[in-house]
Design a protein around this motif. Structure first.
Motif, PDB file in Angstrom:
ATOM      1  N   GLN A   1       0.850  -1.188   0.000  1.00  0.00           N
ATOM      2  CA  GLN A   1       0.000   0.000   0.000  1.00  0.00           C
ATOM      3  C   GLN A   1       0.883   1.234   0.000  1.00  0.00           C
ATOM      4  O   GLN A   1       1.852   1.321   0.762  1.00  0.00           O
ATOM      5  N   VAL A   2       0.546   2.173  -0.868  1.00  0.00           N
ATOM      6  CA  VAL A   2       1.271   3.438  -0.914  1.00  0.00           C
ATOM      7  C   VAL A   2       0.843   4.266   0.286  1.00  0.00           C
ATOM      8  O   VAL A   2      -0.334   4.551   0.466  1.00  0.00           O
ATOM      9  N   ALA A   3       1.809   4.623   1.125  1.00  0.00           N
ATOM     10  CA  ALA A   3       1.510   5.360   2.353  1.00  0.00           C
ATOM     11  C   ALA A   3       1.875   6.833   2.242  1.00  0.00           C
ATOM     12  O   ALA A   3       1.661   7.591   3.181  1.00  0.00           O
ATOM     13  N   GLY A   4       2.421   7.228   1.123  1.00  0.00           N
ATOM     14  CA  GLY A   4       2.781   8.628   0.934  1.00  0.00           C
ATOM     15  C   GLY A   4       3.901   8.753  -0.075  1.00  0.00           C
ATOM     16  O   GLY A   4       4.499   7.763  -0.486  1.00  0.00           O
ATOM     17  N   SER A   5       4.157   9.983  -0.491  1.00  0.00           N
ATOM     18  CA  SER A   5       5.257  10.221  -1.406  1.00  0.00           C
ATOM     19  C   SER A   5       5.822  11.611  -1.181  1.00  0.00           C
ATOM     20  O   SER A   5       5.161  12.479  -0.602  1.00  0.00           O
ATOM     21  N   LYS A   6       7.046  11.766  -1.609  1.00  0.00           N
ATOM     22  CA  LYS A   6       7.725  13.061  -1.516  1.00  0.00           C
ATOM     23  C   LYS A   6       8.746  13.111  -2.636  1.00  0.00           C
ATOM     24  O   LYS A   6       8.976  12.123  -3.323  1.00  0.00           O
TER      25      LYS A   6
END
Length: 120
Positions: A20-25
């Motif tokens: 699961q993608v939990a965030g990005s930066k």
């Protein structure tokens, strides 16, 4: 929330890992880096994909509980060209499996996460 699946194998056992993608930066060079939460055999852990954490380099040494990722990144038929690796940030390359490429007479572009029936 986007959920991805990877197949993993240990001997004749095959299991699914949920991601699961939990965030990005963005990293210092401006490349996107995703934080993923992996769930496998009841355990959860996090890892990064993107930028200096190119998918090919992350998936190859990933061995939770002794299982290997069963995807193009770990297949003996997978190859990169320098340009494909640079342009995809390590997420795309080529399948060179003879039976799949015979009709086209050239390698087939694939994602490092893809799993075809010719995996070995």
């Amino acid at each position: 929330m986007v959920t991805l699946k990877l197949l993993l194998r240990r001997g004749s056992e095959r299991r699914e890992m949920l991601l699961q993608v939990a965030g990005s930066k963005k990293d210092e060079q401006g490349y996107p880096v995703q934080t993923l939460i992996a769930t496998f055999l009841g355990a959860t852990f996090r890892f990064l994909l993107g930028g200096e954490y190119e998918p090919y380099r992350v998936l190859n040494p990933l061995r939770p509980e002794g299982y290997n990722v069963e995807a193009c990144a770990t297949c003996r038929h997978f190859r990169f060209s320098g340009m494909a690796r640079d342009m995809s940030a390590g997420s795309s390359g080529y399948c060179t499996e003879p039976a799949r490429t015979r009709s086209l007479q050239r390698p087939i572009p694939v994602s490092v996460r893809y799993l075809c029936p010719a995996f070995s």
